[in-house]
Design an enzyme around this catalytic site. Structure first.
Site, PDB file in Angstrom:
ATOM      1  CG  HIS A 134      -2.059   0.875   1.227  1.00 18.06           C
ATOM      2  ND1 HIS A 134      -2.480   1.822  -0.001  1.00 18.06           N
ATOM      3  CD2 HIS A 134      -3.255   1.294   2.281  1.00 18.06           C
ATOM      4  CE1 HIS A 134      -3.448   2.370   0.362  1.00 18.06           C
ATOM      5  NE2 HIS A 134      -3.877   1.875   1.473  1.00 18.06           N
ATOM      6  CD  GLN A 137      -2.297   4.950   4.699  1.00 17.25           C
ATOM      7  OE1 GLN A 137      -3.435   4.839   4.092  1.00 17.25           O
ATOM      8  NE2 GLN A 137      -1.971   6.039   5.796  1.00 17.25           N
ATOM      9  NE  ARG A 293      -3.710   7.161   1.107  1.00 17.77           N
ATOM     10  CZ  ARG A 293      -4.553   6.346   0.874  1.00 17.77           C
ATOM     11  NH1 ARG A 293      -5.061   5.729   2.011  1.00 17.77           N
ATOM     12  NH2 ARG A 293      -4.701   5.554  -0.227  1.00 17.77           N
TER      13      ARG A 293
HETATM   14  N1   CP Z   1      -6.179   3.721   4.400  1.00 20.29           N
HETATM   15  C1   CP Z   1      -6.765   3.527   3.403  1.00 20.29           C
HETATM   16  O1   CP Z   1      -6.553   2.939   2.329  1.00 20.29           O
HETATM   17  O2   CP Z   1      -8.265   3.416   3.723  1.00 20.29           O
HETATM   18  P1   CP Z   1      -9.398   2.999   2.684  1.00 20.29           P
HETATM   19  O3   CP Z   1      -9.455   1.563   2.797  1.00 20.29           O
HETATM   20  O4   CP Z   1     -10.859   3.745   3.259  1.00 20.29           O
HETATM   21  O5   CP Z   1      -9.081   3.576   1.242  1.00 20.29           O
HETATM   22  N1  NVA Z   2      -4.201  -3.634   5.646  1.00 17.58           N
HETATM   23  C1  NVA Z   2      -5.428  -3.204   5.433  1.00 17.58           C
HETATM   24  C2  NVA Z   2      -5.435  -1.858   5.083  1.00 17.58           C
HETATM   25  C3  NVA Z   2      -6.647  -0.941   4.759  1.00 17.58           C
HETATM   26  C4  NVA Z   2      -6.547   0.261   4.124  1.00 17.58           C
HETATM   27  C5  NVA Z   2      -6.195  -4.276   4.539  1.00 17.58           C
HETATM   28  O1  NVA Z   2      -5.461  -4.387   3.444  1.00 17.58           O
HETATM   29  O2  NVA Z   2      -7.226  -4.298   4.739  1.00 17.58           O
END
Ligand code: CP
Ligand code: NVA
Length: 308
Positions: A134, A137, A293
């Site tokens: 991610h 993030q 973000r």
């Molecule tokens: N932190 C994040 O990516 O949040 P969402 O899942 O709401 O996009």
């Molecule tokens: N680790 C979490 C992050 C959500 C933003 C997931 O993948 O669900």
């Protein structure tokens, strides 16, 4: 034009340039209405298509607002409403969208779908989260820490507590690129994927595995955690038991540096990975992190489209 698939492959120089651009653009638009374009509207006439194969609040809205602030626009698509959800290939989807839009963001499960999309697209592709990583993030997390501390993250110490998941993997890549120490405190069954740790160590990253949570947070500048049950995880009950000792509590925060920040990408589960006292307390920077973000992704989009 480059895609933004992961921090590691983007590399230290580009990641630093993206962060610097994010700081500068955020400062330059202070006080404006959230949807108002920046003065230079560098992506006027440009369109981003964002595909979601998993739920999202922040990623979905922040990509749209990022494009508006850059003078462009966004189309947000749920894969269930697309032919992708009925079996059209990722490759054909990529080729078709490339004829319509200037960039594609995707949130998906298998990382291979992201890379296949990027290979088949003739426009840049941005990783909006996969089962593996991610990166957007973590750019927002680094921005938040640098903003609060007023200096680059190099030389700081971060502690990750809980599940060694997709967000943790991108944090490991960031530690290697940006020169901060990362202590990983996870139970062995939920360790991050060793290939991320090995790649970071090959770059002389300061990655330490410290199993005992209290020891792991000792003097840390940043304490960060995430849900114990990510989207797609099926072993919820087992996870709640194995990860319970890694809950971020006020007692743990007292062992960190006095001005330590608490970060969480959200959504959060109060009483599981973190107590309400910590996440809603004075050290928590979660809403700056969520706002950032937008600023991080604006810089990513500018980099992908050759404006940085
Ligand atoms: N932190 C994040 O990516 O949040 P969402 O899942 O709401 O996009
Ligand atoms: N680790 C979490 C992050 C959500 C933003 C997931 O993948 O669900």
């Amino acid at each position: 034009m480059p895609s933004f698939l992961d921090l590691g492959e983007t590399g230290a120089v580009a990641v630093r340039a993206i962060l610097d651009a994010a700081h500068a653009r955020k400062a330059a638009r202070a006080g404006r209405p959230k949807g108002a374009p920046d003065d230079d509207a560098p992506l006027a006439g440009h369109v981003l298509a964002s595909i979601f194969e998993k739920s999202s609040t922040r990623t979905r809205v922040s990509f749209d607002i990022a494009m508006r602030q850059l003078g462009g626009s966004a189309i947000t698509l749920s894969s269930g409403d697309m032919q992708l959800g009925r079996g059209e290939t990722v490759e054909d989807t990529a080729a078709v969208l490339s004829r319509y839009v200037d960039a594609i963001a995707i949130r998906t499960d298998h990382h291979a779908k992201l890379t296949a999309l990027a290979r088949a697209a003739s426009v840049p592709v941005v990783n909006g989260l996969t089962d593996d990583t991610h990166p957007c993030q973590i750019l927002a997390d680094v921005l938040t820490v640098e903003e609060r501390r007023g200096k680059p993250v190099a030389g700081t110490t971060w502690t990750w507590l809980g599940d060694g998941n997709n967000v943790c993997h991108s944090l490991i890549e960031a530690a290697a690129l940006l020169g901060f120490t990362l202590r990983l405190s996870t139970p062995p069954a939920y360790d991050p994927d060793a290939r991320f740790v090995r790649a970071a160590e090959a770059m002389d990253a300061k990655i330490e595995v410290v199993r005992h949570p209290q020891e792991a947070v000792e003097g840390a500048d940043v304490v960060v955690t995430d849900t114990w049950v990510s989207m797609g995880d099926r072993d919820r009950n087992k996870r709640l038991v194995a990860l319970a000792p890694f809950q971020v509590t006020e007692e743990l925060m007292r062992a960190a540096a006095p001005d330590a920040l608490f970060l969480h990408c959200l959504p959060a589960h109060r009483g599981e990975e973190v107590t309400a006292e910590v996440i809603d307390g004075p050290q928590s920077a979660i809403f700056d992190e969520a706002e950032n973000r937008v600023h991080a992704q604006k810089a990513v989009l500018l980099w992908c489209l050759g404006r940085i």
